[in-house]
Write an enzyme that holds these catalytic residues in place. Structure first.
Site, PDB file in Angstrom:
ATOM      1  N   SER A 100      -2.781  -5.585   1.955  1.00 50.35           N
ATOM      2  CA  SER A 100      -3.907  -5.281   1.087  1.00 50.35           C
ATOM      3  C   SER A 100      -5.010  -6.276   1.451  1.00 50.35           C
ATOM      4  CB  SER A 100      -3.507  -5.462  -0.386  1.00 50.35           C
ATOM      5  OG  SER A 100      -3.224  -6.825  -0.647  1.00 50.35           O
ATOM      6  N   ASP A 144      -4.194  -1.627   3.801  1.00 51.81           N
ATOM      7  CA  ASP A 144      -3.918  -0.837   2.601  1.00 51.81           C
ATOM      8  C   ASP A 144      -5.126  -0.937   1.645  1.00 51.81           C
ATOM      9  OD1 ASP A 144      -2.338   0.598   0.770  1.00 51.81           O
ATOM     10  OD2 ASP A 144      -1.479  -1.224  -0.104  1.00 51.81           O
ATOM     11  N   ASP A 156     -10.396   3.279   1.464  1.00 57.31           N
ATOM     12  CA  ASP A 156     -10.247   3.822   0.112  1.00 57.31           C
ATOM     13  C   ASP A 156     -11.611   3.882  -0.575  1.00 57.31           C
ATOM     14  OD1 ASP A 156      -9.717   4.503  -2.467  1.00 57.31           O
ATOM     15  OD2 ASP A 156      -8.290   2.882  -2.867  1.00 57.31           O
ATOM     16  N   HIS A 166       0.689   2.903  -9.140  1.00 54.46           N
ATOM     17  CA  HIS A 166       1.148   1.627  -8.567  1.00 54.46           C
ATOM     18  C   HIS A 166       1.881   0.835  -9.641  1.00 54.46           C
ATOM     19  CE1 HIS A 166      -2.420   2.294  -5.761  1.00 54.46           C
ATOM     20  NE2 HIS A 166      -1.391   2.221  -4.952  1.00 54.46           N
ATOM     21  N   GLY A 167       2.822   0.019  -9.209  1.00 54.66           N
ATOM     22  CA  GLY A 167       3.532  -0.837 -10.151  1.00 54.66           C
ATOM     23  C   GLY A 167       4.662  -0.060 -10.819  1.00 54.66           C
ATOM     24  N   GLY A 199       5.316   3.880  -4.429  1.00 54.47           N
ATOM     25  CA  GLY A 199       6.684   4.305  -4.110  1.00 54.47           C
ATOM     26  C   GLY A 199       7.765   3.577  -4.908  1.00 54.47           C
ATOM     27  N   ASN A 231       4.517   4.262   0.379  1.00 52.26           N
ATOM     28  CA  ASN A 231       4.147   2.855   0.206  1.00 52.26           C
ATOM     29  C   ASN A 231       5.051   2.173  -0.801  1.00 52.26           C
ATOM     30  OD1 ASN A 231       1.997   3.597   1.788  1.00 52.26           O
ATOM     31  ND2 ASN A 231       0.419   3.043   0.309  1.00 52.26           N
ATOM     32  N   VAL A 232       5.569   1.022  -0.411  1.00 51.44           N
ATOM     33  CA  VAL A 232       6.432   0.250  -1.312  1.00 51.44           C
ATOM     34  C   VAL A 232       5.957  -1.200  -1.345  1.00 51.44           C
ATOM     35  CG1 VAL A 232       8.794  -0.514  -1.792  1.00 51.44           C
ATOM     36  CG2 VAL A 232       8.410   1.730  -0.738  1.00 51.44           C
ATOM     37  N   THR A 256       5.798  -3.200  -5.044  1.00 49.94           N
ATOM     38  CA  THR A 256       6.337  -3.865  -6.242  1.00 49.94           C
ATOM     39  C   THR A 256       7.838  -4.131  -6.153  1.00 49.94           C
ATOM     40  OG1 THR A 256       4.594  -2.859  -7.565  1.00 49.94           O
ATOM     41  CG2 THR A 256       6.520  -3.659  -8.762  1.00 49.94           C
TER      42      THR A 256
HETATM   43  P1  13P Z   1       4.074   0.011  -5.529  1.00 52.19           P
HETATM   44  O1  13P Z   1       3.658  -1.404  -5.736  1.00 52.19           O
HETATM   45  O2  13P Z   1       4.154   0.757  -6.804  1.00 52.19           O
HETATM   46  O3  13P Z   1       5.297   0.133  -4.699  1.00 52.19           O
HETATM   47  O4  13P Z   1       2.884   0.717  -4.704  1.00 52.19           O
HETATM   48  C1  13P Z   1       2.565   0.243  -3.436  1.00 52.19           C
HETATM   49  C2  13P Z   1       1.376   0.947  -2.886  1.00 52.19           C
HETATM   50  O5  13P Z   1       1.152   2.112  -3.139  1.00 52.19           O
HETATM   51  C3  13P Z   1       0.487   0.201  -1.981  1.00 52.19           C
HETATM   52  O6  13P Z   1      -0.656   0.913  -1.670  1.00 52.19           O
END
Ligand code: 13P
Length: 288
Positions: free
Chosen positions: A50, A85, A106, A178-179, A210, A230-231, A233
């Site tokens: 990110s 990201d 984005d 997210h999260g 994800g 995407n993973v 958290t």
């Molecule tokens: P999570 O933190 O929910 O896994 O999402 C990650 C994400 O989508 C990064 O762009």
């Protein structure tokens, strides 16, 4: 193996009905953990930063050098794409210059016309250097790097227009956030996912947020055209839990247990284990 763009990787994933995991990194340990998990699974992988994580790590050049040098020193042979990201326009251009092999621009918070115009520009500059591009339509809920999206179902007509800019893969809100997911989460909207997939010229779709989506929903989303998941958290959670356990068991007080190489080892191993498990879930194991 040198870094690769994600275009081919995700095209193959879509054809093969699996998804490639895109794991967010934060530092040396996480980068090693993700690469190790992918290599041991013989799986293609995307490592993403990110904007905030890249700043934390010392800038995009540091991230680029770190990933490249680790691929070399760890003898990584599986395909790896380094991806930005949720990038702002300027950041996407900077990453293309530096050597990231994939970027997300984005512009979902911008007026739609501006999102499209900037996407076209990023595509032109990225493709000139063989870099793949992800764009987003319809903000994805939850909070990431201080940016809070309210969560929505993306408009298929907007998704079609975005896909026509020449992007390589599309992130679209389909009820994902997210999260952590709240107790009363309605789940992914497969109807909306199918509607969008039908109008974007066969392009792979990206599932953000994800972490915490049950396996059956992940598999259904893949069957409907999701090829990148995407993973972030969940990696943070397992890292924190393993580190907490180490300290609560007093291991940092035994001998040289305070040495960062020891202190950070359980968390790092936990991230590798999670990456391997998610790779199995997504079906990309053995697809390198
Ligand atoms: P999570 O933190 O929910 O896994 O999402 C990650 C994400 O989508 C990064 O762009």
């Amino acid at each position: 193996m040198a870094l690769v763009s994600a275009t081919e990787m995700l095209k193959k994933a879509k054809e093969g009905k699996y998804a490639v995991g895109a794991f967010n990194t934060n530092n040396l340990e996480w980068t090693k953990a993700i690469l190790k998990g992918a290599q041991e699974s013989n799986s293609p992988v995307m490592i993403q930063t990110s904007m905030g994580a890249a700043k934390y790590m010392g800038g995009y050049q540091v991230c680029y050098d770190l990933v490249n040098d680790l691929i070399d020193s760890m003898g990584i042979t599986v395909p790896v794409a380094l991806h930005l990201d949720h990038g702002e326009y300027e950041d996407a251009l900077k990453c293309i210059e530096i050597g990231y092999t994939s970027v997300m621009f984005d512009g979902s918070h911008l007026p739609f016309e501006e999102n499209l115009e900037k996407a076209k520009d990023v595509v032109a500059k990225a493709h000139a250097k063989g870099v793949s591009v992800e764009c987003e339509v319809g903000s994805i809920g939850g909070e990431e790097d201080g940016v809070i999206g309210s969560g929505e179902l993306a408009d298929p007509a907007e998704c079609k227009a975005m896909s026509e800019t020449g992007i390589d893969f599309l992130a679209a809100g389909i009820g994902n956030i997210h999260g952590s997911y709240p107790e009363n989460w309605a789940g992914l909207s497969f109807d909306r996912l199918a509607e969008i997939a039908a109008v974007i010229d066969g392009k792979p779709m990206v599932l953000h947020g994800g972490s915490g989506i049950p396996l059956d929903q992940i598999q259904k989303a893949i069957s409907l055209g999701v090829s990148k998941i995407n993973v972030n958290t969940e990696c943070q959670e397992v890292f924190a839990a393993a580190t907490r356990k180490y300290i609560e068991e007093g291991k940092d007080l035994e001998g040289k247990g305070f040495d960062p190489r020891k202190l950070l080892a359980p968390g790092t191993t936990a991230v590798t284990e999670l990456v391997k498990e998610r790779i199995q879930w997504f079906g990309s194991n053995g697809k390198a």
